[in-house]
Structure formats: C-alpha cells, structure tokens
Design a protein around this motif. Structure first.
Motif, mmCIF file in Angstrom:
data_model
loop_
_atom_site.group_PDB
_atom_site.id
_atom_site.type_symbol
_atom_site.label_atom_id
_atom_site.label_comp_id
_atom_site.label_asym_id
_atom_site.label_seq_id
_atom_site.Cartn_x
_atom_site.Cartn_y
_atom_site.Cartn_z
ATOM 1 N N VAL A 292 11.987 -23.474 17.854
ATOM 2 C CA VAL A 292 10.660 -23.493 17.255
ATOM 3 C C VAL A 292 10.811 -23.312 15.748
ATOM 4 C CG1 VAL A 292 8.363 -22.453 17.228
ATOM 5 C CG2 VAL A 292 9.704 -22.472 19.348
ATOM 6 N N GLY A 293 10.180 -24.207 14.980
ATOM 7 C CA GLY A 293 10.294 -24.154 13.535
ATOM 8 C C GLY A 293 9.231 -23.306 12.879
ATOM 9 N N GLU A 294 9.451 -22.989 11.614
ATOM 10 C CA GLU A 294 8.468 -22.213 10.859
ATOM 11 C C GLU A 294 7.136 -22.944 10.731
ATOM 12 O OE1 GLU A 294 11.326 -19.546 7.914
ATOM 13 O OE2 GLU A 294 10.368 -21.354 7.133
ATOM 14 N N ASP A 295 7.193 -24.270 10.792
ATOM 15 C CA ASP A 295 5.969 -25.060 10.682
ATOM 16 C C ASP A 295 5.272 -25.273 12.019
ATOM 17 O OD1 ASP A 295 7.763 -26.736 11.879
ATOM 18 O OD2 ASP A 295 7.711 -28.296 10.336
ATOM 19 N N GLY A 296 5.789 -24.616 13.071
ATOM 20 C CA GLY A 296 5.167 -24.723 14.385
ATOM 21 C C GLY A 296 5.730 -25.816 15.267
ATOM 22 N N ARG A 297 6.611 -26.648 14.730
ATOM 23 C CA ARG A 297 7.199 -27.708 15.560
ATOM 24 C C ARG A 297 8.054 -27.109 16.677
ATOM 25 N NH1 ARG A 297 10.382 -31.882 11.925
ATOM 26 N NH2 ARG A 297 10.474 -30.116 10.457
ATOM 27 N N ARG A 298 7.965 -27.732 17.836
ATOM 28 C CA ARG A 298 8.788 -27.335 18.981
ATOM 29 C C ARG A 298 9.631 -28.539 19.364
ATOM 30 N NH1 ARG A 298 6.848 -22.882 21.737
ATOM 31 N NH2 ARG A 298 7.690 -23.669 23.695
ATOM 32 N N LEU A 299 10.933 -28.392 19.316
ATOM 33 C CA LEU A 299 11.809 -29.511 19.630
ATOM 34 C C LEU A 299 11.994 -29.657 21.129
ATOM 35 C CD1 LEU A 299 14.579 -29.078 16.892
ATOM 36 C CD2 LEU A 299 12.367 -30.247 16.750
ATOM 37 N N ALA A 300 12.389 -30.834 21.541
ATOM 38 C CA ALA A 300 12.680 -31.070 22.951
ATOM 39 C C ALA A 300 13.809 -30.138 23.394
ATOM 40 C CB ALA A 300 13.075 -32.522 23.163
ATOM 41 N N PRO A 301 13.785 -29.689 24.632
ATOM 42 C CA PRO A 301 14.798 -28.723 25.095
ATOM 43 C C PRO A 301 16.227 -29.235 24.944
ATOM 44 C CG PRO A 301 12.989 -28.868 26.660
ATOM 45 C CD PRO A 301 12.789 -29.984 25.683
ATOM 46 N N VAL A 302 17.130 -28.319 24.657
ATOM 47 C CA VAL A 302 18.561 -28.621 24.567
ATOM 48 C C VAL A 302 19.317 -27.697 25.513
ATOM 49 C CG1 VAL A 302 18.424 -29.448 22.184
ATOM 50 C CG2 VAL A 302 18.891 -27.026 22.629
ATOM 51 N N ASP A 303 20.522 -28.129 25.866
ATOM 52 C CA ASP A 303 21.353 -27.320 26.757
ATOM 53 C C ASP A 303 22.196 -26.300 26.001
ATOM 54 O OD1 ASP A 303 20.923 -28.807 29.407
ATOM 55 O OD2 ASP A 303 21.513 -30.428 28.046
ATOM 56 N N GLU A 304 22.643 -26.681 24.804
ATOM 57 C CA GLU A 304 23.528 -25.829 24.006
ATOM 58 C C GLU A 304 23.127 -25.914 22.543
ATOM 59 O OE1 GLU A 304 25.932 -23.896 25.150
ATOM 60 O OE2 GLU A 304 26.043 -24.601 27.232
#
Length: 454
Positions: A292-304
């Motif tokens: 989760v970024g400071e700007d509120g963005r949520r990235l797609a899940p990662v394994d590692e």
C-alpha cells in the motif's frame, strides 16, 4: 598506561573484510601491531553473503598493494587483473589468503559490542585524549572481553543493516510481520531451494540501484524457464533516460550490461514497473502480500518481496565515543559534502584520507563502506587509499598521510555489484560517460576536480 597507549597497544581493526584487512596490511608495513576482530567465522564474511554476485570492478581494482606485498612471498598467484570476480572469488582467492598470512593478528567470532575511552564515558573531558580505548567484545570461546587499543579503525561495513521498504526510512506498517515473505538481499537463484522460492511466483523488487537491477535480471532469467515467474519493479521515482545507467555507452561494461538486461526484462514482459510508489504498509491477502502506497494505491498481490533500498551503518556500539557525523548521510562531517548523492555521482567523489576521516575523538576512524554512511557510491580502491593515509598518520608520517594519490577510472567505479557473465561485454570502447583509467594525483590538502561523471 600512557606508554602502553603509544608504544605497545595494538591498533584494533573492526572487520576482516577488504578494507579491514588492507588496514592491517598497511599497519604491518608501518611496523604497527594490528588486531583484527571479525564477528564472522572467516575473512570476508559479509562479502560471502553475496558470493554469487559478480562485481563491476576488475581484480586489478580489488587488490590492495600492501596486501599484495604480504602475499607475494607465500607463492600466492594474482588473478588476471582484467577479469571480474564474484564475491565468492574475492573472498576465497584474496581475502582469506591475506587473513591467513596475518595469522593470529586476525580473530574470528569476535563481535565488538562497544568502544570507549578507558574510564571515561562520552561526557568526561578530563584526561580523555591520554586514555587508551577499550574495545568490548563478545565471543563464543571467551565470553565477554575487554581489549585496550591505541587507536580503532572501524571497517565493519554496512552489510548487517539493510534499509527497510518504508519510504520514510522506517519499516512499513506490517513489514516486520511479513518477514517470512521478504528478503533484503539479492537472492542466489543457483541454490535449488532459493530458486524454488521464486519460480512461478510474482515478486516485487523495491529499489533503483545496481542490486535491484541484478535481482530483476536474475528473475528474468528464471522466467525464461518458468513462464509463471514475474517481477514487479517498484520505484519511488519515475523512469527517465538514466534510470538504467549508461547502457552501451557506459565504459564500465559490467554495469552497462546489467542495466540493459534489466531494461530488456521489461521489454520482454518478464517484469513490469510501478513508478512514484512510496510504500507505507504491507498487508496480508491469504498467503500473498499487498503493498500500500502513501498515496493510497494498493498493488496487485505478490508472493515475495525483495527489498533493495540501500544499507546503513551500525553506530550502536560507538555510542560512548565522540563522532562527528553528517546529520543526513551519517558519514564523517568533512567527507559528507564530497560523497553526497544529491550532488555527486561516483565520478565526482574526490580521493580523500585522514583529514576527511577524523573525528572529535582522536584515534578513531570509520573507513570503507561505513565511512560513506548511507551514500551508495563506494569504491574499494577508495577504501584502500583511506587506510593507507590513516596508517601513515598513526605512524607519525603526516606528509604521507596528507599526500593522497589514487589511480582510478575518471568517473569512478560505483559501489555495488552486477552481472557480468557475457565475455563480449568486457571489450573496451572509446567515448561515453565513463573514461578509461587515469591517474589522479591530489596535492597535499588540495583536492582537484575529476572530469565527467557516471
């Protein structure tokens, strides 16, 4: 005790890495007794931590002259100066043999837990400079020990303190709880167990330096064998013309090749980039992680997640000595302006010595990677020159200490490591950013500018 301080006590060197061993070799050359304290079980323990990674620097740039003099009578064979070793090569073919020659001047399994003036905490002024140092040690064999020293050269490096993924310099929220899915090192994909960890997985790589390039290139190679493998390259800034380094124009071919391989991974679809992302939190999504970024963005899940955001010095065991450190870089105050990455590239860092490395506390020096604090542009040859100058000063040869002379590529050889497995990339070329090696002679106390930068 004063007589012991000046004549009989050893100079304690912390760390049996490249710069620590060079310091010991220069001390021996000057007739001063060194005692090297290494926390690990062998010489170059930190270097062995990235033994699978190839350096940008050639063997000719990685061997200290004083160290070579000690090795010469033993029948040691100098490696080809034009070739590029891995970290493992450096440790096994140079560092360990040099430590072996030094013999009982090197102690392993000796972790330094504190440095102070004998009988004086950092507050006390009276009689301070006349007292020897006491070096506090924790070892498996002896337990707690105290060693008196006439001076201390701290070459312990920065390897043990990697920077976290949090953009504010502190761990992101949830980063510690997700430690089982996070590494702060370039993974050794030649190890079957490590390879299995990343094969067929979606891995976030956080960082913008050579180590990040290396990880991206390794994961791209893995993706050629396993279509499910994908890297997500996370940058705190955007992508510009110099993001990947000098490429084919880079006269450090190893570095140029590395940047091109990282760029090719994106073009081939083996990696994707997320720019302007400053990590604030790490959240669990089943067995995967969401950044989760400071700007509120949520990235797609990662394994590692591979976090390669730099390293920083461990200053905890130096709390009772008086250091003069820059408030931003945590480098010696006089050195910091010369290495500030906001101003300087690797090519515009002046050679420097004892004057720039001295502290309010006389007789203690931070050298090598540790002297650069959080700056990322360290060069092994720079460290060798540091300890040559310091040991000359300890021997009372002030003229030699202040006469800083160094041979290095005009644009420097930046710190870090890279991939250099393709022989054709080693061919020399003309022009470009990084010029061929040139001798830079620096007069007494008068640094001159280098030409160009990386």
């Amino acid at each position: 005790m004063n007589a012991l301080t000046t004549d009989q006590l050893p100079v304690v060197v912390i760390g049996a890495g490249p710069i620590g061993l060079a310091a010991a070799a220069h001390l021996v050359e000057r007739g001063i007794e060194p005692l090297v304290l290494e926390a690990g079980p062998a010489a170059g323990s930190a270097v062995r931590g990235w033994s699978h990674v190839r350096l940008f620097s050639t063997w000719g740039e990685l061997i200290d002259p004083a160290g070579e003099k000690l090795l010469a009578p033993t029948g040691w064979v100098r490696p080809d100066s034009s070739t590029y070793p891995t970290g493992g090569d450096w440790a096994e073919r140079y560092l360990q043999p040099l430590a072996d020659v030094l013999g009982d001047k090197v102690r392993y399994g000796a972790a330094v837990t504190g440095v102070a003036r004998a009988g004086r905490d950092r507050i006390v002024d009276s009689g301070r400079d006349e007292q020897p140092f006491t070096v506090h040690i924790q070892s498996a064999e002896e337990g707690e020990e105290r060693i008196a020293a006439r001076a201390v050269i701290d070459a312990s490096g920065t390897w043990t303190v990697p920077s976290p993924m949090g953009a504010d310099g502190l761990p992101a929220l949830g980063e510690k709880k997700a430690a089982d899915r996070i590494t702060y090192r370039v993974p050794d994909l030649g190890d079957p167990a490590v390879r299995a960890r990343y094969a067929g997985k979606r891995t976030a790589v956080i960082g913008s330096g050579a180590s990040a390039f290396t990880a991206l290139a390794l994961l791209a190679d893995l993706a050629k064998d396993d279509d499910g493998t994908h890297a997500v390259w996370i940058l705190r800034r955007g992508i510009s013309d110099n993001t990947y380094g000098g490429g084919e124009a880079d006269q450090l071919p190893a570095r140029g090749a590395l940047g091109l391989r990282a760029k090719a991974a994106g073009e081939a679809g083996q990696a994707s980039a997320v720019t302007g992302f400053r990590t604030q939190a790490v959240e669990r999504d089943g067995d995967r992680l969401v950044l989760v970024g400071e700007d509120g963005r949520r990235l797609a899940p990662v394994d590692e997640v591979i976090v390669l955001t730099g390293l920083r010095p461990d200053l905890s065991f130096l709390s009772e000595v008086r250091l003069g450190l820059d408030e931003r870089l945590q480098a010696p105050t006089a050195l910091a302006p010369l290495i500030d990455p906001n101003v300087h590239s690797c090519g515009t860092v002046y050679p420097h010595g004892v004057n720039e490395l001295s502290h309010p506390e006389q007789g203690i020096y931070l050298v090598g990677m540790k002297s650069y604090g959080r700056a990322p542009t360290f060069l092994a040859m720079t460290g060798y020159e540091q300890v040559r100058s310091i040991t000359a000063a300890l021997a009372g040869d002030r003229e030699a200490a202040e006469r800083v002379e160094l041979t290095l590529p005009e644009s420097g050889v930046c710190g870090g490591a890279g991939l250099f497995d393709d022989p054709e990339n080693a061919e020399e070329s003309d022009g470009g950013c990084c010029a061929a090696p040139t001798t830079l002679q620096i007069g007494v106390g008068a640094p001159t500018a280098t030409s160009g930068g990386c």
